[in-house]
Scaffold this active site. Structure first.
Site, PDB file in Angstrom:
ATOM      1  N   HIS A  92       0.837  -1.213   0.000  1.00 62.90           N
ATOM      2  CA  HIS A  92       0.000   0.000   0.000  1.00 62.90           C
ATOM      3  C   HIS A  92       0.866   1.255   0.000  1.00 62.90           C
ATOM      4  CE1 HIS A  92      -3.421  -2.569   1.246  1.00 62.90           C
ATOM      5  NE2 HIS A  92      -4.157  -1.599   0.733  1.00 62.90           N
ATOM      6  N   LYS A 136      -0.575   4.867   4.527  1.00 64.19           N
ATOM      7  CA  LYS A 136      -1.514   3.935   5.177  1.00 64.19           C
ATOM      8  C   LYS A 136      -1.124   3.728   6.637  1.00 64.19           C
ATOM      9  CE  LYS A 136      -4.007  -0.405   4.714  1.00 64.19           C
ATOM     10  NZ  LYS A 136      -5.305   0.210   5.031  1.00 64.19           N
TER      11      LYS A 136
HETATM   12  P1  NAD Z   1      -7.260   9.717   4.748  1.00 65.23           P
HETATM   13  O1  NAD Z   1      -6.378   9.957   5.927  1.00 65.23           O
HETATM   14  O2  NAD Z   1      -6.856  10.277   3.411  1.00 65.23           O
HETATM   15  O3  NAD Z   1      -8.736  10.258   5.074  1.00 65.23           O
HETATM   16  C1  NAD Z   1      -9.370  10.137   6.312  1.00 65.23           C
HETATM   17  C2  NAD Z   1     -10.138  11.442   6.530  1.00 65.23           C
HETATM   18  O4  NAD Z   1     -10.988  11.301   7.659  1.00 65.23           O
HETATM   19  C3  NAD Z   1      -9.187  12.630   6.830  1.00 65.23           C
HETATM   20  O5  NAD Z   1      -9.499  13.698   5.926  1.00 65.23           O
HETATM   21  C4  NAD Z   1      -9.547  13.005   8.264  1.00 65.23           C
HETATM   22  O6  NAD Z   1      -9.434  14.399   8.512  1.00 65.23           O
HETATM   23  C5  NAD Z   1     -11.004  12.549   8.315  1.00 65.23           C
HETATM   24  N1  NAD Z   1     -11.550  12.439   9.664  1.00 65.23           N
HETATM   25  C6  NAD Z   1     -10.977  11.887  10.753  1.00 65.23           C
HETATM   26  N2  NAD Z   1     -11.787  12.042  11.823  1.00 65.23           N
HETATM   27  C7  NAD Z   1     -12.890  12.708  11.385  1.00 65.23           C
HETATM   28  C8  NAD Z   1     -14.090  13.148  11.997  1.00 65.23           C
HETATM   29  N3  NAD Z   1     -14.300  12.966  13.318  1.00 65.23           N
HETATM   30  N4  NAD Z   1     -15.032  13.776  11.249  1.00 65.23           N
HETATM   31  C9  NAD Z   1     -14.828  13.972   9.922  1.00 65.23           C
HETATM   32  N5  NAD Z   1     -13.707  13.583   9.282  1.00 65.23           N
HETATM   33  C10 NAD Z   1     -12.754  12.953   9.998  1.00 65.23           C
HETATM   34  O7  NAD Z   1      -7.452   8.146   4.656  1.00 65.23           O
HETATM   35  P2  NAD Z   1      -8.044   7.285   3.442  1.00 65.23           P
HETATM   36  O8  NAD Z   1      -6.940   6.726   2.603  1.00 65.23           O
HETATM   37  O9  NAD Z   1      -9.155   8.016   2.793  1.00 65.23           O
HETATM   38  O10 NAD Z   1      -8.634   6.018   4.263  1.00 65.23           O
HETATM   39  C11 NAD Z   1      -9.605   6.194   5.260  1.00 65.23           C
HETATM   40  C12 NAD Z   1      -9.988   4.836   5.851  1.00 65.23           C
HETATM   41  O11 NAD Z   1     -10.584   4.025   4.829  1.00 65.23           O
HETATM   42  C13 NAD Z   1      -8.795   4.033   6.396  1.00 65.23           C
HETATM   43  O12 NAD Z   1      -9.223   3.319   7.524  1.00 65.23           O
HETATM   44  C14 NAD Z   1      -8.476   3.083   5.241  1.00 65.23           C
HETATM   45  O13 NAD Z   1      -7.800   1.925   5.652  1.00 65.23           O
HETATM   46  C15 NAD Z   1      -9.865   2.789   4.760  1.00 65.23           C
HETATM   47  N6  NAD Z   1      -9.983   2.300   3.378  1.00 65.23           N
HETATM   48  C16 NAD Z   1     -10.891   1.327   3.164  1.00 65.23           C
HETATM   49  C17 NAD Z   1     -11.117   0.876   1.892  1.00 65.23           C
HETATM   50  C18 NAD Z   1     -12.212  -0.159   1.676  1.00 65.23           C
HETATM   51  O14 NAD Z   1     -12.452  -0.566   0.531  1.00 65.23           O
HETATM   52  N7  NAD Z   1     -12.891  -0.573   2.744  1.00 65.23           N
HETATM   53  C19 NAD Z   1     -10.388   1.379   0.805  1.00 65.23           C
HETATM   54  C20 NAD Z   1      -9.446   2.382   1.047  1.00 65.23           C
HETATM   55  C21 NAD Z   1      -9.251   2.847   2.353  1.00 65.23           C
END
Ligand code: NAD
Length: 283
Positions: free
Chosen positions: A167, A171
């Site tokens: 990744h 991550k």
């Molecule tokens: P990222 O860090 O780019 O985005 C996360 C966002 O959440 C940030 O902008 C952060 O400010 C925001 N956030 C945190 N707390 C918050 C709150 N209380 N209110 C509003 N916003 C809040 O991360 P990402 O790459 O977008 O990944 C996010 C999550 O999704 C991770 O856990 C990742 O592992 C997961 N993910 C899952 C899949 C899937 O298919 N299930 C795919 C990709 C990523």
């Protein structure tokens, strides 16, 4: 016989609120929704004091106005929201749960990295509202999960199962939730008695591989959206199954499909296997 999954047009139209809309997945989900006539973005939610708070969502994403303001509390948009889509952080998801419980709003959650106790809170919520949670929402990975279980069953005990998880450098959790799900799919197909077969090998004199273990190798770097290879390693041959997410749109498309699917479901905890009909015995 297995049928292809339903199309967005064959599922109900929904209005979604996107948690973490400034994040990588939050942005991908909004951009994908703009291409999907059956999904409307009712609100984008950022963490308090985020610079996007109060601005037009379209302008934040470099698009034309979406007539949709970014808010820093999901409560401001719940009234016009059918399904909340959450790809944030476990702590943020835990704070969301009581609000969804009070408003009876469905949830699609792709957040990973929950401790077992934290995940229990999602299970409790799902007794009141429909929830889809999946460590990986792409169609390809969910098909791979089915295939891994079948291959393990077909090959039998003579092949060692190992997984590679690659990744992007940002991550936060390791191994990925997807790698753990692949390990579980392969291990369950072989031996239901193995409690936690996952091994993260340390440097040093670690001894020979145990028959039941599933090793996960973790690599991090660059902008890789997500890559997993499942190895079945025999004594005279090996089988490798690789999935590469070339773009976060793969997860966003799955998340929107899940939002449309979950909206009209009874309370319960569902996976992408349910959304894609892979659990349906008729298919
Ligand atoms: P990222 O860090 O780019 O985005 C996360 C966002 O959440 C940030 O902008 C952060 O400010 C925001 N956030 C945190 N707390 C918050 C709150 N209380 N209110 C509003 N916003 C809040 O991360 P990402 O790459 O977008 O990944 C996010 C999550 O999704 C991770 O856990 C990742 O592992 C997961 N993910 C899952 C899949 C899937 O298919 N299930 C795919 C990709 C990523």
């Amino acid at each position: 016989m297995m049928h292809p999954p339903q199309t967005p047009e064959s599922l109900p139209a929904v209005r979604i609120a996107v948690m973490g809309v400034a994040g990588r997945m939050g942005q991908a989900i909004v951009l994908e929704a703009l291409e999907t006539s059956t999904v409307t973005v009712a609100g984008g939610v950022v963490r308090p004091a985020h610079p996007w708070s109060g601005l037009d969502l379209g302008a934040c994403l470099g698009r034309k106005s979406l007539a949709c303001r970014v808010v820093d509390s999901v409560q401001d948009v719940l009234e016009t929201t059918d399904v909340v889509v959450d790809f944030t952080h476990p702590q943020s998801t835990l704070e969301l749960i009581p609000l969804l419980s009070a408003s009876h709003t469905a949830l699609v959650c792709g957040t990973t990295g929950f401790q077992a106790q934290e995940f229990d809170a999602l299970k409790v919520l799902s007794q009141e509202v429909p929830v889809v949670w999946a460590a990986n929402m792409s169609l390809g990975i969910n098909v791979l999960l089915s295939v891994v279980a079948q291959v393990r069953h077909l090959l039998g005990d003579g092949y060692d199962l190992e997984i590679l998880d690659l990744h992007h450098r940002q991550k936060k959790d390791a191994p990925s939730g997807t790698a753990l799900a692949l390990a579980s799919a392969g291990a369950q197909a072989r031996d239901a008695h193995t409690a936690d077969p996952v091994v993260l090998r340390q440097r040093g004199l670690i001894g020979a591989r145990q028959k039941e273990e599933v090793g996960i190798g973790v690599l991090r770097g660059g902008t890789v959206a997500g890559e997993h290879t499942v190895f079945f390693l025999g004594t005279a041959e090996r089988l490798e199954l690789t999935h590469r997410a070339v773009d976060r749109r793969a997860f966003a498309q799955g998340a929107l499909r899940a939002a449309q699917w979950v909206y009209s479901r009874p309370a319960g905890l569902y996976t992408m296997r349910d959304v894609l009909g892979l659990n349906d015995p008729q298919k």
